[in-house]
Design an enzyme around this catalytic site. Sequence first.
Site, PDB file in Angstrom:
ATOM      1  N   HIS A  60       6.320   2.541  -4.685  1.00  0.00           N
ATOM      2  CA  HIS A  60       5.364   2.245  -3.610  1.00  0.00           C
ATOM      3  C   HIS A  60       5.289   3.421  -2.638  1.00  0.00           C
ATOM      4  O   HIS A  60       6.315   3.826  -2.085  1.00  0.00           O
ATOM      5  CB  HIS A  60       5.794   0.969  -2.885  1.00  0.00           C
ATOM      6  CG  HIS A  60       4.822   0.509  -1.843  1.00  0.00           C
ATOM      7  ND1 HIS A  60       3.466   0.378  -2.083  1.00  0.00           N
ATOM      8  CD2 HIS A  60       5.002   0.149  -0.546  1.00  0.00           C
ATOM      9  CE1 HIS A  60       2.862  -0.045  -0.982  1.00  0.00           C
ATOM     10  NE2 HIS A  60       3.773  -0.185  -0.041  1.00  0.00           N
ATOM     11  N   ASN A 118       2.730   1.060   6.347  1.00  0.00           N
ATOM     12  CA  ASN A 118       2.430   0.452   5.046  1.00  0.00           C
ATOM     13  C   ASN A 118       0.923   0.239   4.918  1.00  0.00           C
ATOM     14  O   ASN A 118       0.162   0.518   5.852  1.00  0.00           O
ATOM     15  CB  ASN A 118       3.189  -0.881   4.927  1.00  0.00           C
ATOM     16  CG  ASN A 118       3.440  -1.273   3.480  1.00  0.00           C
ATOM     17  OD1 ASN A 118       2.878  -0.683   2.554  1.00  0.00           O
ATOM     18  ND2 ASN A 118       4.276  -2.262   3.283  1.00  0.00           N
ATOM     19  N   CYS A 132      -1.827   2.092  -3.127  1.00  0.00           N
ATOM     20  CA  CYS A 132      -0.965   2.577  -2.048  1.00  0.00           C
ATOM     21  C   CYS A 132      -0.893   4.096  -2.041  1.00  0.00           C
ATOM     22  O   CYS A 132      -0.842   4.726  -0.988  1.00  0.00           O
ATOM     23  CB  CYS A 132       0.432   1.990  -2.198  1.00  0.00           C
ATOM     24  SG  CYS A 132       1.216   2.424  -3.754  1.00  0.00           S
TER      25      CYS A 132
END
Lengths: 244, 104
Positions: A164, A200, A26
Amino acid sequence: LPLTCDWRKVHGVILPVRNQGNCRCCWAMAAVGNIEALWGIRNHKSVELSVQELLDCDRCNNGCNGGFVWDAFMTVLNNSGLASEKDYPFQGTKEPQECLAKKYQKVAWIQDFFMLPANEDRIAQHLATHGPITVTINKKLLMQYKNGVIKSTHAQCNPEIVDHSVLLVGFGRSEKEEEEGKQESRPRPRRSIPYWILKNSWGESWGERGYFRLHRGSNTCGLTKYPVSARVGLPTKKTRVSCP
Amino acid sequence: RGPGIQDPGPWSLELKEAFALFQIQFNRSYTSAAEQAHRLLIFAHNLAQAQRLQEEDLGTAEFGVTMFSDLTEEEFGQLYGHQMVAGAVPNVSREVVSEAGGES
């Protein structure tokens, strides 16, 4: 500060949502999304950049085993730029491959990177006048998330435990009544909810077509802990842009 | 979010149907009956958790079945995101100059 801002409305700035699969990258996808967006805004040119180059050439050599956004930017600086996704495509393999940075032509580069103050108004101001930035959040609530604006207490989503990285692409306000209880016959007082729009890296089938929204103004899930962005172009007064 | 979630077994038909739908939607298959039963248990737990989040949410978010609904929180944490950054503050100063200044 505008009431709303959404960089997705500018063609070629926010590229399609990536899917990291089982690769814990990520951090690299958020960093690449940041550079792509800034490159698109500054140069009016859409470039899809290589995440794999960041995974293979990261100084920690962790590949898909995790990393940090600032390491991604360090790699871009050390390699004097980044190859295209087309030339150096994402593999998603667990172990890092050989670094092939010298093999491919660089199609984008950065001058610097920096961290913004832990202040949501300053973050919004920067977002609206410069472009998308990366943030690192506590992803706990995203596991069950489907859509809408997440507003939680710090007990539900600890802002100190961030794990994240995603790309902040805009902000706005929603009318709570519009999103729920439309079928109710009795009108209720409207509550306006300010939110952030975040991109995302779990594919387009997750969340709101790959995006999600967090409440703005309460440091939801630690959004203000590490707001980091690359700098594309020299820092002059002329670099200000306007978010649609 | 049907009945049977609070009581872990025997599983209700509704829950089993929800799990079957989940498997179809996200193309999930398991290697054994034991694994299937284990994942059903996790799925039920996650549905209950989603229901709790729904009740506690102060915004407009909807929580429910997602592609991660057959994973434990630990598995989800290990498979996605990155390592914890608490205590690993990078050697980067926060930008404190005014926007007009343009220099850090």
